[in-house]
Design an enzyme around this catalytic site. Structure first.
Site, PDB file in Angstrom:
ATOM      1  N   ALA A 125       0.900  -1.306   0.101  1.00  0.00           N
ATOM      2  CA  ALA A 125      -0.093   0.028   0.253  1.00  0.00           C
ATOM      3  C   ALA A 125       0.979   1.108   0.011  1.00  0.00           C
ATOM      4  O   ALA A 125       2.129   1.136   0.638  1.00  0.00           O
ATOM      5  CB  ALA A 125      -0.974  -0.101   1.226  1.00  0.00           C
ATOM      6  N   SER A 126       0.370   2.412  -0.721  1.00  0.00           N
ATOM      7  CA  SER A 126       1.112   3.629  -0.555  1.00  0.00           C
ATOM      8  C   SER A 126       0.038   4.789  -0.407  1.00  0.00           C
ATOM      9  O   SER A 126      -0.881   4.816  -1.092  1.00  0.00           O
ATOM     10  CB  SER A 126       1.843   3.809  -2.086  1.00  0.00           C
ATOM     11  OG  SER A 126       2.499   5.020  -2.113  1.00  0.00           O
ATOM     12  N   ALA A 127       0.685   5.538   0.382  1.00  0.00           N
ATOM     13  CA  ALA A 127      -0.262   6.741   0.969  1.00  0.00           C
ATOM     14  C   ALA A 127       0.692   7.983   0.405  1.00  0.00           C
ATOM     15  O   ALA A 127       1.617   8.013   0.221  1.00  0.00           O
ATOM     16  CB  ALA A 127      -0.833   6.677   2.284  1.00  0.00           C
ATOM     17  N   SER A 128      -0.039   9.331   1.128  1.00  0.00           N
ATOM     18  CA  SER A 128       0.472  10.454   0.920  1.00  0.00           C
ATOM     19  C   SER A 128       1.830  10.673   1.538  1.00  0.00           C
ATOM     20  O   SER A 128       2.697  11.076   0.885  1.00  0.00           O
ATOM     21  CB  SER A 128      -0.461  11.530   1.261  1.00  0.00           C
ATOM     22  OG  SER A 128      -1.741  11.362   0.946  1.00  0.00           O
ATOM     23  N   GLN A 131       4.518   4.437   2.955  1.00  0.00           N
ATOM     24  CA  GLN A 131       4.217   3.115   2.400  1.00  0.00           C
ATOM     25  C   GLN A 131       4.311   2.026   3.120  1.00  0.00           C
ATOM     26  O   GLN A 131       4.885   2.056   4.092  1.00  0.00           O
ATOM     27  CB  GLN A 131       4.613   3.004   0.964  1.00  0.00           C
ATOM     28  CG  GLN A 131       6.213   2.679   0.975  1.00  0.00           C
ATOM     29  CD  GLN A 131       6.572   2.870  -0.636  1.00  0.00           C
ATOM     30  OE1 GLN A 131       6.188   3.390  -1.505  1.00  0.00           O
ATOM     31  NE2 GLN A 131       7.598   1.823  -0.737  1.00  0.00           N
ATOM     32  N   ASP A 281     -10.117   8.758  10.019  1.00  0.00           N
ATOM     33  CA  ASP A 281      -9.564   8.583   8.867  1.00  0.00           C
ATOM     34  C   ASP A 281     -10.306   7.253   8.266  1.00  0.00           C
ATOM     35  O   ASP A 281      -9.627   6.523   7.704  1.00  0.00           O
ATOM     36  CB  ASP A 281      -8.343   8.692   8.631  1.00  0.00           C
ATOM     37  CG  ASP A 281      -7.796   9.071   7.177  1.00  0.00           C
ATOM     38  OD1 ASP A 281      -8.516   9.415   6.425  1.00  0.00           O
ATOM     39  OD2 ASP A 281      -6.608   8.883   6.847  1.00  0.00           O
TER      40      ASP A 281
END
Length: 509
Positions: A125-128, A131, A281
């Site tokens: 997974a990769s977020a802002s 990751q 969130d």
């Protein structure tokens, strides 16, 4: 660096026509016509909301994050922009594995293969701002390793500085700028974003939420492995489940979607009212479903907190709302000081009724919390209601729950599901259970205080006697001073009378 970044922002803004969103607000239209002649070759077939979303995606992770936060401020944005920005998810391209390995090796001081038995090079997974990679600890425990994006602090500092300048210009040049308060929005975003840059803070949030839901039949929270955690790296238990957005797969594993939707409502109200500490969130990318039907919570960078005053205020309003007691809702706002005391209760009550009455007796599929919140905010502005910062995250979470509820059970009656929980909570806060809980909580303090009580009483009496003696002495001194002043005044009066008599005798004689 900052000038290059500013040039890119300007280029992207022009490419997606964001300048037109400002020019459209010019009532005269003259500036827009001049601008259109200068950039005559540009044509835009897509709505402004789509173009704004695409521009933020082009500018990178921080602007995507800003768009996500902005989508929750329906009190500030027009509905078309808020709805489009709500589509932004953490679909950010991952950073190179070599950089992830460098962060890990820099933190632990040794190669990644000496730290973990296995480490998957491909991120899951990769977020802002980070990751995630799957790995195994030396004892074979399956873990998820969250790694902060290299250099993200510097990027964020630059982007936030530019956002602050842009917000200031927007507020001064755009007619709607003052009402939308862009500088306050950027400051709010900056606070939440900086909190997410410390993974030790996120690990602490995760640990607290796990402790709150220990042995819960509704929610699973991963365990944190503190010996492997730092500011830039967080290691937690690997959770196995199906993303909640994949409803077909959730159903295939035997999970009852209707029961799952009701459990989601109970989890939310438990976090808010029992704990005053909630996951803020809750978009579908952060929620999984275990094979046994329990929710799995992930990503704890943004958590909301409420104090006892906030919780009691919310519970009173929710219950009055569910009972359609709009006068009580209006009174609660005035009593809390969130609406000016001069507000006429009957007018405020009528305004709230106008917004809320149409959504009762309807299933979730026929209700839009986004539109309802927007109308409530418009009503709040009309009555000069102050927006409470601590409730902004709660509003965001309610919108997330609306989206999840529509996916799982569009027929869910949110009111009937939530009302019993709130009534039970209120009884526990105000009934005999609350009294017994208070006694239980205070008992250890009393046990330490009771043996000292005779000495404390004696000390208090002695001090009281001394105080009374001191007061008596002070009164006597004051009386003596007043007597002296009286005698002095009499003497001054006699002298003045003698002088007056002498002067009269001289003039007449």
């Amino acid at each position: 660096m900052r000038l290059l970044r500013l040039a890119k922002i300007a280029t992207v803004s022009l490419r997606f026509g964001l300048d037109r969103m400002i020019l459209d607000a010019d009532s005269s239209g003259r500036l827009g016509r001049i601008w259109h002649r200068v950039f005559f070759w540009r044509t835009f077939s897509e709505p402004r909301g789509v173009r704004l979303r695409q521009a933020l995606e082009s500018l990178g992770p921080i602007f995507v994050k800003f768009g996500q936060m902005l989508s929750t401020r329906r009190d500030l944005l027009p509905p078309d922009l808020a709805d489009e920005l709500a589509l932004l998810q953490d679909r950010v391209p991952p950073f190179p594995t070599a950089q992830a390995l460098a962060v890990i090796e820099g933190f632990y001081g040794k190669p990644v293969d000496d730290v973990f038995r296995d480490f998957e090079r491909t991120p899951v997974a990769s977020a802002s701002v980070a990751q995630v990679h799957f790995a195994r600890l030396p004892d074979g425990t399956e873990v998820a390793v969250k790694i902060l994006r290299p250099g993200i602090e510097r990027v964020i500092a630059h982007d936030l500085a530019l956002m602050e300048v842009g917000a200031m210009l927007l507020e001064k040049t755009w007619p709607e700028g003052r009402r939308l308060k862009p500088r306050e929005v950027v400051a709010e975003f900056s606070k939440y974003l900086r909190d997410e840059l410390d993974l030790m803070r996120e690990a602490a949030n995760c640990s607290q939420l796990r402790r709150n839901f220990t042995d819960s039949p509704l929610l699973l929270v991963p365990e944190v492995y503190w010996d492997w955690c730092g500011k830039h790296v967080m290691v937690m238990e690997r959770m196995h489940g199906v993303p909640i957005s994949q409803t077909a797969a959730v159903t295939a594993q035997g999970t009852d979607l209707k029961a799952l939707s009701r459990a989601g409502v109970e989890i939310f109200f438990t976090q808010v009212f029992r704990d005053g500490f909630f996951h803020a969130d809750m978009h579908p990318g952060n929620i999984f479903v275990h094979a046994d039907g329990r929710y799995i919570a992930l990503d704890f960078g943004i958590m909301g907190t409420l104090n006892e005053v906030d919780k009691n205020y919310l519970a009173t309003n929710f219950l009055a709302f569910f009972k359609r007691d709009y006068k009580r809702v209006a009174m609660a706002h005035i009593e809390a000081g969130w609406v000016p005391a001069k507000t006429r209760v009957d007018e405020f009550e009528a305004a709230i009724r106008t917004v809320c009455e149409p959504i009762f007796d309807k299933p979730l599929k026929d209700i839009s919390f986004g539109k309802t919140l927007l109308r409530l905010f418009q009503t709040a502005r009309r009555f000069e209601m102050e927006v409470q910062p601590q409730l902004v995250l709660l509003q965001k979470t309610l919108l997330n729950i609306e989206g999840l509820g529509r996916q799982l059970d569009p027929e869910l009656d949110l009111w009937k599901t939530a009302k019993p929980f709130l009534e039970r909570w209120m009884n526990e806060q105000m009934g005999w259970r609350a009294l017994m809980r208070g006694i239980k909580e205070e008992a250890p303090s009393w046990a330490g205080t009771l043996p000292q009580l005779p000495r404390l009483v004696h000390h208090s009496l002695v001090e009281s006697a001394r105080h009374q003696t001191s007061q008596q002495e002070g009164l006597e001194q004051l009386a003596a001073a007043q007597r002296r002043q009286g005698r002095l005044l009499v003497l001054v009066g006699l002298v003045a009378a003698a002088l007056l008599a002498f002067e009269v005798h001289r003039l007449l004689g």
